[in-house]
Write a protein that holds these residues in place. Structure first.
Motif, PDB file in Angstrom:
ATOM      1  N   LYS A 164      10.686  60.616  13.753  1.00 48.79           N
ATOM      2  CA  LYS A 164       9.724  61.710  13.861  1.00 48.79           C
ATOM      3  C   LYS A 164      10.364  63.039  13.458  1.00 48.79           C
ATOM      4  O   LYS A 164       9.746  63.850  12.785  1.00 48.79           O
ATOM      5  CB  LYS A 164       9.189  61.802  15.292  1.00 48.79           C
ATOM      6  N   LYS A 165      11.609  63.237  13.854  1.00 53.91           N
ATOM      7  CA  LYS A 165      12.296  64.502  13.594  1.00 53.91           C
ATOM      8  C   LYS A 165      12.827  64.603  12.164  1.00 53.91           C
ATOM      9  O   LYS A 165      12.646  65.616  11.495  1.00 53.91           O
ATOM     10  CB  LYS A 165      13.452  64.669  14.578  1.00 53.91           C
ATOM     11  N   ASP A 166      13.517  63.536  11.696  1.00 50.52           N
ATOM     12  CA  ASP A 166      14.255  63.607  10.439  1.00 50.52           C
ATOM     13  C   ASP A 166      13.746  62.683   9.336  1.00 50.52           C
ATOM     14  O   ASP A 166      14.243  62.742   8.208  1.00 50.52           O
ATOM     15  CB  ASP A 166      15.734  63.260  10.681  1.00 50.52           C
ATOM     16  N   GLY A 167      12.824  61.764   9.678  1.00 57.26           N
ATOM     17  CA  GLY A 167      12.357  60.802   8.680  1.00 57.26           C
ATOM     18  C   GLY A 167      13.380  59.722   8.393  1.00 57.26           C
ATOM     19  O   GLY A 167      13.300  59.029   7.386  1.00 57.26           O
ATOM     20  N   LYS A 168      14.353  59.579   9.284  1.00 54.55           N
ATOM     21  CA  LYS A 168      15.394  58.561   9.121  1.00 54.55           C
ATOM     22  C   LYS A 168      16.052  58.305  10.462  1.00 54.55           C
ATOM     23  O   LYS A 168      15.856  59.049  11.413  1.00 54.55           O
ATOM     24  CB  LYS A 168      16.418  58.957   8.075  1.00 54.55           C
TER      25      LYS A 168
END
Length: 177
Positions: free
Chosen positions: A124-128
Motif C-alpha cells: 500500500k505504501k511503496d507498491g512493493k
C-alpha cells in the motif's frame, strides 16, 4: 556407469529445484484443467474473461513445504506462507513473444498474521515488498478490497507489453470479491 551417474545427478537437480521454493505441487498443468476453489476461482475466471490468463497458461500452486525439525515437529514454510497468504498460484504464459509470470495470492482478511499485515502495508505504501532475509524488493499490487495480491512480471519493454501490463494492473486493482 555414466548412465547411473547421470541419473543420480538428474535426481539431485530435480530435488533441489523442487525443494528450493516450495511451490511444486502442480507442474505444467494448464489453467483449463485446474480446479480452483472459491474465492480465487472467481478472480481467475475474471482474468480469463479478460484474456489476461489463457487456458493454455501453465499453473503452479504455490504450496508450502512441510519439513521436520530435529525435535520431530513438522513445520510448513515457503510458498504462499512467505507473504502471509492462505493460497497462491503462478500462471505462466507468453505474450508478444515474452514470457509472463502472473502470481495471485489470497489473504484471509479476517485473520491476518504479522507477515500478511507487513506485506500489505508495504505494498500500500511503496507498491512493493521485501521477503524476510532478502534485500530485493518485489513489485506487487493489491485488489480493491485487499483480499488479493498480484505480482506481474514481464521483462519486455515493448510498448504492446507495457500497455497490457497497465491494463492488467488497473483491472486487478479495481477487483473485489
Amino acid at each position: 556407469m555414466k548412465k547411473f551417474l547421470a541419473l543420480i545427478i538428474s535426481a539431485i537437480v530435480l530435488t533441489v529445484n523442487l525443494a528450493g521454493c516450495g511451490t511444486a505441487v502442480q507442474l505444467n498443468q494448464s489453467v483449463e484443467d485446474y480446479k480452483f476453489k472459491e474465492p480465487i476461482s472467481s478472480l481467475v475466471k475474471a482474468f480469463k474473461d479478460k484474456k489476461y490468463i489463457e487456458d493454455k497458461s501453465t499453473v503452479v500452486e504455490m504450496t508450502p513445504v512441510t519439513q521436520e525439525n530435529n525435535k520431530g515437529d513438522e513445520k510448513e514454510y515457503g510458498g504462499y506462507l512467505e507473504i502471509g497468504a492462505v493460497e497462491g498460484y503462478r500462471f505462466t504464459t507468453t505474450y508478444n513473444e515474452s514470457t509472463i509470470n502472473l502470481e495471485l495470492y489470497r489473504y484471509n482478511t479476517d485473520k491476518l498474521d504479522s507477515t500478511a499485515k507487513n506485506i500489505i502495508n508495504s505494498v500500500k505504501k511503496d507498491g512493493k515488498f521485501k521477503l524476510e532475509n532478502s534485500s530485493d524488493a518485489v513489485d506487487a499490487y493489491l485488489s480493491k478490497d485487499e483480499t488479493f495480491l498480484m505480482i506481474y512480471q514481464d521483462n519486455s519493454t515493448d510498448e504492446k507489453n507495457t500497455n497490457r501490463k497497465k491494463k492488467v494492473i488497473s483491472f486487478f486493482e479495481d477487483y473485489k470479491k
